[in-house]
Motif scaffolding. Structure first.
Motif, mmCIF file in Angstrom:
data_model
loop_
_atom_site.group_PDB
_atom_site.id
_atom_site.type_symbol
_atom_site.label_atom_id
_atom_site.label_comp_id
_atom_site.label_asym_id
_atom_site.label_seq_id
_atom_site.Cartn_x
_atom_site.Cartn_y
_atom_site.Cartn_z
ATOM 1 N N VAL A 107 0.991 -1.317 0.128
ATOM 2 C CA VAL A 107 0.261 0.046 -0.225
ATOM 3 C C VAL A 107 0.848 1.487 -0.007
ATOM 4 C CG1 VAL A 107 -1.646 1.158 1.459
ATOM 5 C CG2 VAL A 107 -1.977 -1.116 1.065
ATOM 6 N N ALA A 108 0.587 2.239 -1.094
ATOM 7 C CA ALA A 108 1.877 3.401 -1.661
ATOM 8 C C ALA A 108 1.178 4.443 -1.295
ATOM 9 C CB ALA A 108 2.508 2.802 -2.451
ATOM 10 N N PHE A 109 1.719 5.578 -1.240
ATOM 11 C CA PHE A 109 1.789 6.975 -1.771
ATOM 12 C C PHE A 109 2.220 7.437 -2.669
ATOM 13 C CE2 PHE A 109 -0.895 8.281 2.754
ATOM 14 C CZ PHE A 109 -1.834 7.531 2.530
ATOM 15 N N TYR A 110 1.546 8.000 -3.555
ATOM 16 C CA TYR A 110 2.139 8.791 -4.026
ATOM 17 C C TYR A 110 2.399 10.208 -4.015
ATOM 18 C CZ TYR A 110 2.330 9.693 -9.110
ATOM 19 O OH TYR A 110 2.520 10.614 -10.553
ATOM 20 N N GLY A 111 3.401 10.506 -5.180
ATOM 21 C CA GLY A 111 4.058 12.311 -4.686
ATOM 22 C C GLY A 111 4.914 12.382 -5.336
ATOM 23 N N ILE A 112 5.025 13.907 -6.161
ATOM 24 C CA ILE A 112 6.378 14.508 -5.986
ATOM 25 C C ILE A 112 6.816 15.367 -5.763
ATOM 26 C CG2 ILE A 112 7.123 16.103 -8.589
ATOM 27 C CD1 ILE A 112 4.679 15.042 -10.715
ATOM 28 N N GLN A 133 -0.029 4.663 7.565
ATOM 29 C CA GLN A 133 -0.378 3.479 8.579
ATOM 30 C C GLN A 133 -1.641 2.926 8.466
ATOM 31 O OE1 GLN A 133 2.207 4.882 11.486
ATOM 32 N NE2 GLN A 133 3.875 4.233 11.576
ATOM 33 N N ALA A 134 -2.529 4.225 9.014
ATOM 34 C CA ALA A 134 -3.984 3.617 8.776
ATOM 35 C C ALA A 134 -3.968 3.049 7.264
ATOM 36 C CB ALA A 134 -4.896 4.424 9.769
ATOM 37 N N GLN A 135 -4.019 3.526 6.535
ATOM 38 C CA GLN A 135 -4.792 3.481 5.296
ATOM 39 C C GLN A 135 -4.337 1.700 4.670
ATOM 40 O OE1 GLN A 135 -7.182 5.033 2.240
ATOM 41 N NE2 GLN A 135 -6.688 3.155 3.081
ATOM 42 N N GLY A 136 -2.628 1.080 5.677
ATOM 43 C CA GLY A 136 -2.647 -0.163 5.041
ATOM 44 C C GLY A 136 -2.924 -1.179 6.082
ATOM 45 N N ALA A 137 -3.112 -0.399 7.738
ATOM 46 C CA ALA A 137 -3.784 -1.435 8.514
ATOM 47 C C ALA A 137 -4.869 -1.617 8.148
ATOM 48 C CB ALA A 137 -4.017 -0.684 9.621
ATOM 49 N N VAL A 138 -6.206 -1.098 7.419
ATOM 50 C CA VAL A 138 -7.361 -1.428 6.709
ATOM 51 C C VAL A 138 -7.046 -3.079 5.921
ATOM 52 C CG1 VAL A 138 -9.441 -0.935 5.413
ATOM 53 C CG2 VAL A 138 -7.872 1.252 6.832
ATOM 54 N N TYR A 139 -6.333 -2.288 5.073
ATOM 55 C CA TYR A 139 -5.826 -3.809 4.283
ATOM 56 C C TYR A 139 -5.561 -5.419 5.077
ATOM 57 C CZ TYR A 139 -7.112 -0.582 0.059
ATOM 58 O OH TYR A 139 -7.204 0.672 -0.780
ATOM 59 N N ALA A 140 -4.817 -4.920 6.180
ATOM 60 C CA ALA A 140 -4.292 -5.552 6.602
ATOM 61 C C ALA A 140 -5.677 -6.718 7.453
ATOM 62 C CB ALA A 140 -3.274 -5.336 7.305
ATOM 63 N N LEU A 150 4.220 -0.766 3.325
ATOM 64 C CA LEU A 150 3.845 0.423 2.835
ATOM 65 C C LEU A 150 5.563 1.057 2.747
ATOM 66 C CD1 LEU A 150 3.041 1.641 6.850
ATOM 67 C CD2 LEU A 150 1.291 0.526 4.838
ATOM 68 N N ALA A 151 4.814 1.893 1.904
ATOM 69 C CA ALA A 151 4.959 2.239 0.593
ATOM 70 C C ALA A 151 5.389 3.412 0.238
ATOM 71 C CB ALA A 151 5.418 1.451 -0.855
ATOM 72 N N ILE A 152 5.783 4.432 -0.318
ATOM 73 C CA ILE A 152 5.592 5.905 -0.922
ATOM 74 C C ILE A 152 6.616 5.645 -2.501
ATOM 75 C CG2 ILE A 152 7.215 7.515 -1.196
ATOM 76 C CD1 ILE A 152 6.921 7.968 1.741
#
Length: 378
Positions: A107-112, A133-140, A150-152
């Motif tokens: 689960v990753a957050f994207y950005g420039i 971390q909260a977003q990843g926890a939902v999928y887990a 988790l990733a960027i």
């Protein structure tokens, strides 16, 4: 009468013992002569000398065995050391050890950097990390069988509408900025995807610039955005639509495939974003208005790289969920079954653009096959 000589096991003379006939007189005076020539005296003297010689024989035998053992011991130890070295030498490096797939979901957050409109990872701070971390926890929680990594997803090769000093319609992030993201990911146990857009830059030239990060860091992966990729200099990012070929991407796959054994890093992930359809089956597969990939069927399959086709379309309108689900079905599920040249699917969502229609994690995991890389932009 002869005089027998006793010898040790090494052949050394131990003593010379005079003998005489049993019961007979000696031939002359001596230390063992007996005036009466008694048989009992001879037997007693023989026993005495036997007892005296026994320790010498034992000592000689022990000494001989010690010498033999000393001669053999270095050779035996050397053989043991060589066997140990040989065992270490034949232990192959396993690129599967530490690999993300198939065990984990990303689960990753994207950005420039510095561009809030692109995604949450445009800046690094505690608030962004807590959100990730909260977003990843939902999928887990929804799929405990696949723990979340988790990733960027960092756009490291940024597309531009102007040619720039190198006439490539793209620019690279400076090493200081990349270093900041690397240290942040190290500190918080995150994966880092270096996302390359290329513009008109030569594909392998651009990849070689970023290879040291992939070679040195086990947590650094690669992503490619063909939407902004014009290897034939036939378009400008943000102005024209792109159309790429398998021959543009295959050298990237093969380069990544060689890294694990050469640099002893785990098997790499390559995320390929897909924004529009395939050219396979079209009358003109090179028509950029119709297809982003001219010949997706010709993407090389190499088990040493985990290729992910990542559906990257943008919603935010009525019916967008159905469109995105249909795209994932065609570009991931069906193409995976037709071409057998990639094993994983990915899916992108947008917090702000799709705010009113944003798919829930449960809806995302209902896709078939469930996406293994899920990223969020703004």
């Amino acid at each position: 009468m002869t005089t027998p000589t006793r010898r040790s096991s090494r052949g050394e003379a131990l003593s010379t013992i005079p003998t005489r006939p049993l019961g007979g007189a000696t031939t002359g005076p001596g230390p063992w002569s007996s005036p009466r020539g008694s048989r009992k005296t001879s037997v007693a003297m023989g026993l005495l000398f036997g007892l005296l010689l026994l320790p010498l024989l034992v000592a000689g035998t022990v000494l001989a065995w010690q010498l033999v053992a000393r001669q053999q011991q270095p050779s035996a130890l050397l053989n043991e050391e060589r066997l140990g070295e040989r065992a270490e030498a034949i232990q192959p490096f396993d690129p599967n050890a530490g690999a993300i797939f198939p065990r984990y979901r990303v689960v990753a957050f994207y950005g420039i950097p510095g561009a809030p409109a692109t995604g949450p990872a445009y800046q690094l701070n505690a608030q962004m990390l807590a959100h990730l971390q909260a977003q990843g926890a939902v999928y887990a929680r929804l799929d405990p069988a696949h723990p979340v990594k988790l990733a960027i997803d960092l756009v490291a090769s940024v597309p531009d509408r102007y040619p720039g000093p190198e006439q490539t319609y793209s620019h690279r992030l400076d090493p200081t900025t990349i270093g900041t993201y690397i240290r942040f990911c190290q500190q918080h146990n995150l994966l880092l995807f270096l996302d390359l857009s290329f513009g008109q830059a030569p594909v392998m030239q651009e990849l070689r610039f970023f290879l040291p990060y992939l070679e040195h860091y086990s947590f650094v992966e690669l992503a490619i955005d063909p939407e902004w990729m014009f290897p034939r200099h036939n378009g400008i990012p943000g102005v024209n639509l792109s159309n790429v070929r398998a021959s543009d991407l295959n050298p990237v796959i093969e380069t990544l495939a060689a890294l694990p054994m050469q640099y002893h890093v785990p098997r790499k992930i390559l995320v390929i974003h897909q924004y529009r359809g395939d050219g396979d089956g079209l009358k003109n597969p090179y028509d950029a208005s119709m297809a982003e990939f001219a010949d997706k069927r010709n993407l090389v399959y190499d088990p040493r790289v985990d290729v992910v086709i990542h559906v990257d379309s943008v919603g935010g309108y009525r019916g967008d969920q159905q469109d995105k689900i249909r795209q994932y079905t065609m570009w991931v599920q069906q193409d995976m079954q037709k071409y057998h040249n990639f094993r994983y699917g990915g899916f992108k969502l947008f917090y702000h653009i799709e705010a009113r229609t944003l798919m829930t994690p449960a809806q995302v995991l209902a896709l078939q096959p469930p996406p293994m890389v899920i990223s969020y932009g703004n």
